[in-house]
Design an enzyme around this catalytic site. Structure first.
Site, mmCIF file in Angstrom:
data_model
loop_
_atom_site.group_PDB
_atom_site.id
_atom_site.type_symbol
_atom_site.label_atom_id
_atom_site.label_comp_id
_atom_site.label_asym_id
_atom_site.label_seq_id
_atom_site.Cartn_x
_atom_site.Cartn_y
_atom_site.Cartn_z
ATOM 1 N N SER A 178 -12.357 19.712 30.458
ATOM 2 C CA SER A 178 -11.873 19.001 29.273
ATOM 3 C C SER A 178 -12.953 18.098 28.697
ATOM 4 C CB SER A 178 -10.627 18.183 29.628
ATOM 5 O OG SER A 178 -10.101 17.543 28.485
ATOM 6 N N ARG A 187 -0.982 12.993 30.957
ATOM 7 C CA ARG A 187 0.112 13.965 30.888
ATOM 8 C C ARG A 187 0.929 13.802 29.619
ATOM 9 N NH1 ARG A 187 0.665 12.989 36.573
ATOM 10 N NH2 ARG A 187 2.346 11.499 36.182
ATOM 11 N N HIS A 193 -14.730 18.502 24.951
ATOM 12 C CA HIS A 193 -14.744 17.391 23.999
ATOM 13 C C HIS A 193 -16.175 17.037 23.594
ATOM 14 C CE1 HIS A 193 -10.524 16.791 25.154
ATOM 15 N NE2 HIS A 193 -10.423 15.989 24.106
ATOM 16 N N TYR A 208 -5.533 24.464 36.065
ATOM 17 C CA TYR A 208 -5.193 23.784 37.316
ATOM 18 C C TYR A 208 -4.506 24.716 38.308
ATOM 19 C CZ TYR A 208 -3.123 20.554 40.643
ATOM 20 O OH TYR A 208 -2.748 19.920 41.805
#
Length: 432
Positions: A339, A301, A343, A316
């Protein structure tokens, strides 16, 4: 924080002195890493041209979205036709997103771009895709909820009030193109019609951030020439015994973590503050104190607030509310999966290889650590976060160069489609 800044400045100064001394004593001249810069930025003009074309597509999106909203409003009394129009536009929008990402990825291979130029193209393409989705998702929600203002202009040929109402033209007041254009370049991925702005540009601050960007670029050039290239350029040529393999990994743990920390400072501090100051963008919360995190969910976060906010707002929340109907765990796993895939996609196409280390580390091990570290105290948790980060980054930034140089130096044949999923590093080791 200023003390930490001074520590990094001293480390950079020492790296410069060491680089100058090494070049002069071994080669008789000083290179300053310019050779690495020149080779890394080859074909950058193609990347710039593609970047301009991508922005042209993104500009078209604004007017296409405006057309969808306007036509949808006009079809308010024909629900079936309105639904068909909206679903057709949705399919077109998703297809355009996939096509833009596909073209950028394929061009990295077709043009044989270097790692740096491929990374620039893929990162910028990903940024634009995220910006496009943020704009469409935010304003589509407003249109569907009826929160955007709608003007009702009577037809000039109307005879009475009833005919005026029936022939009225509905115009949806969408955000202006100026707001959309500012959002495309602002250092944020969350769309808003307006943002807090500073009163003026601090040019000394801009110059300081720019010099930091240049300094870290030279630091990366130094790290590549003195560590990565020295340790891994002969992979696939020299003997790679388990002993040699482990020694190479251990010798690169600390240099790789310097690369990790410099990358954080380069992107999340220097670059984002540089662009924010030029655009007088007021919200500078690009990261929080992730280094004090005792748990990995807190780390994720605080580490990259810009991307985290986008994932939370548009992935989300939508999956939690509309797909999984209030189930937090699958929504969280979906966020981590997306994510990790993005990447891995960027690294894989930039290096032109399939070696899903990031996918395993990020999508599997990192998720596991979120739940494992919850059993520790905060002090022990912070120690474990740093320990796993140091080890993980040490492995991550070593394994990818090893696989890359193995592909460069070790020839192999692909007889079956499954061969593409077998690391070249492994086949070279098996041959030896």
């Amino acid at each position: 924080m200023r003390t930490i800044y001074h520590i990094f400045a001293c480390i950079f100064l020492i790296l410069i002195i060491q680089s100058i001394s090494y070049d002069y004593l071994t080669e008789g001249r000083v290179y300053f890493g310019l050779g690495t810069f020149k080779s890394s930025l080859q074909k950058i003009q193609y990347v710039f041209a593609i970047w301009l074309l991508e922005h042209a597509v993104v500009f078209v999106l604004f007017y296409a979205f405006k057309m969808w909203a306007t036509v949808r409003c006009k079809l308010a009394r024909q629900p079936a036709l309105q639904s068909f129009w909206s679903h057709s536009c949705l399919i077109t929008y998703i297809s355009s997103q996939l096509l833009l990402g596909y073209v950028a990825s394929v061009l990295c291979l077709k043009l044989d771009l270097t790692f740096i130029t491929s990374s620039i193209l893929l990162l910028e393409s990903t940024r634009l895709l995220m910006k496009m989705h943020a704009f469409v998702r935010t304003n589509a929600g407003r249109v569907l909820a009826g929160k955007l203002k709608v003007d009702t202009s009577p037809s000039p040929n109307a005879v009475d009030a009833t005919e005026d109402n029936e022939k009225s033209t509905h115009i949806v007041r969408l955000p202006t193109f100026q707001s959309y254009l500012y959002f495309l370049f602002a250092p944020t991925l969350i769309y808003r019609d307006s943002y807090p702005r500073t009163s003026h540009i601090r040019w000394k601050f801009v110059l300081a951030r720019f010099m930091e960007i240049v300094a870290i670029a030279f630091a990366y050039s130094y790290m590549f020439e003195r560590y990565i290239k020295v340790q891994f350029s002969n992979i696939g040529v020299e003997e790679l015994s388990p002993r040699t393999f482990l020694l190479k990994l251990y010798s690169m743990i600390m240099p790789n973590n310097i690369i990790f920390l410099c990358g954080f400072y380069l992107i999340l501090h220097a670059w984002l503050n540089f662009t924010a100051e030029l655009l007088r963008f007021g919200d500078r919360m690009f990261y929080k104190d992730w280094w004090t995190s005792s748990y990995y969910d807190v780390f994720f976060r605080n580490w990259n607030v810009v991307v985290h906010d986008w994932l939370y707002e548009y992935i989300y929340k939508d999956s939690y509310n509309h797909i999984f109907k209030g189930a937090k765990l699958p929504a969280t796993l979906l966020v981590f999966g997306i994510s990790a895939l993005v990447h891995e996609h960027i690294i894989g196409f930039a290096l032109k290889l399939f070696f899903p280390v990031m996918l395993c580390f990020f999508g599997i091990l990192a998720v596991s650590m979120i739940y494992l570290l919850r059993t520790f105290s905060k002090r022990v948790g912070n120690f474990m976060v740093w320990l796993t980060l140091i080890i993980g980054n040490g492995l991550l930034f070593s394994l990818y160069p090893m696989e890359h140089y193995a592909q460069v130096n070790c020839s192999r044949t692909y007889e079956h489609w499954t061969d593409y999923f077998v690391p070249t590093l492994w086949t070279c080791y098996m041959k030896q």
